[in-house]
Design an enzyme around this catalytic site. Sequence first.
Site, PDB file in Angstrom:
ATOM      1  N   TYR A   1     -17.238  -6.509   4.740  1.00 35.13           N
ATOM      2  CA  TYR A   1     -16.829  -5.563   3.699  1.00 35.13           C
ATOM      3  C   TYR A   1     -18.043  -5.291   2.823  1.00 35.13           C
ATOM      4  O   TYR A   1     -18.465  -6.129   2.041  1.00 35.13           O
ATOM      5  CB  TYR A   1     -15.716  -6.140   2.835  1.00 35.13           C
TER       6      TYR A   1
ATOM      7  N   LEU B   1      -0.569  -0.305   1.392  1.00 37.21           N
ATOM      8  CA  LEU B   1      -0.510   0.807   0.433  1.00 37.21           C
ATOM      9  C   LEU B   1      -1.345   1.985   0.899  1.00 37.21           C
ATOM     10  O   LEU B   1      -0.973   3.131   0.725  1.00 37.21           O
ATOM     11  CB  LEU B   1      -1.006   0.353  -0.940  1.00 37.21           C
TER      12      LEU B   1
ATOM     13  N   PRO C   1       4.243   8.402   2.601  1.00 42.50           N
ATOM     14  CA  PRO C   1       4.156   9.854   2.460  1.00 42.50           C
ATOM     15  C   PRO C   1       5.273  10.357   1.560  1.00 42.50           C
ATOM     16  O   PRO C   1       6.340   9.768   1.477  1.00 42.50           O
ATOM     17  CB  PRO C   1       4.314  10.367   3.889  1.00 42.50           C
TER      18      PRO C   1
END
Length: 289
Positions: free
Chosen positions: A61, A220, A225
Amino acid sequence: MTITIAQHSAHPLTVNRFGYGTMRLTGPEVWGEPANRAEALEILRTAVQSGVNFLDTADYYGEDVTNRLLAEALHPYPADLVICTKVGATRRPDKSWVPFNTPENLRTSIENNLRTLRQEQIQLVHLRLMGPGPVPLAEQLGALFEMQREGKILHVGLSNVTRAELEAGLQLGPIATVENMYSYAQRTTVSLPHGANPGGEEVLDLCEQHGIPLIPFFSLLHALPKQLDKIAEVARQYHATPAQINLAWLLHKSPWILPIPGTSSLAHLRENLAAASIKLTAADMAYLG
């Protein structure tokens, strides 16, 4: 609410059943430094001060951005804090995600995580599977189990696994946790630019049978939608956001689910944490499906 990792081992880890995933603390496309470094550090401190004692990271990351942020914000770490990292992948300068999963690669990653996290032992390591490739699962897990015997790793888990891969992993050794994509809106395999992501629904019952915590990621980022009318309706009833109801749904779906929603916003962190106090009824869960 708590959950126990590796409950049948000699060294079980009990954590609060609401964690935090650090991936969103990086720059765009999970690359580079955070846009607001001070806020990123404050998010980590606030999460821990609020009772979060399970943090998810990876040395790819950033690269190495979230590990360094964790060490800067929290080291020396609280005694009850569990930091989970991932190995099995790396990033190229073009920001692509590629396998890094030979035994030599995996050892390099573990040593790098130990160094950047300033730890003598990684409490929990997820082997992130990157789809079919030349390195067999048995060879990858075998390398991690060897480092577990050496004391570099306490517990080993699997990430991004199909049901068949989890079944195979359980035959090879003790699997402490599983980390798969899972949310109200996305429960089965999802195709992403860097490959397919098996869903949590495909392995949840197997995790429950073996007492293995299921840790949903991207719960999340890719979920909710606007056309999901049912979750929006429940959110209105609880004066909550759809994202909060999504997290509450995960917590109520199974006692073996450990959500780790990530965010780069302190306000959004507090909103996510508040979701843990939402008590959905059996009728709510039946309505949501």
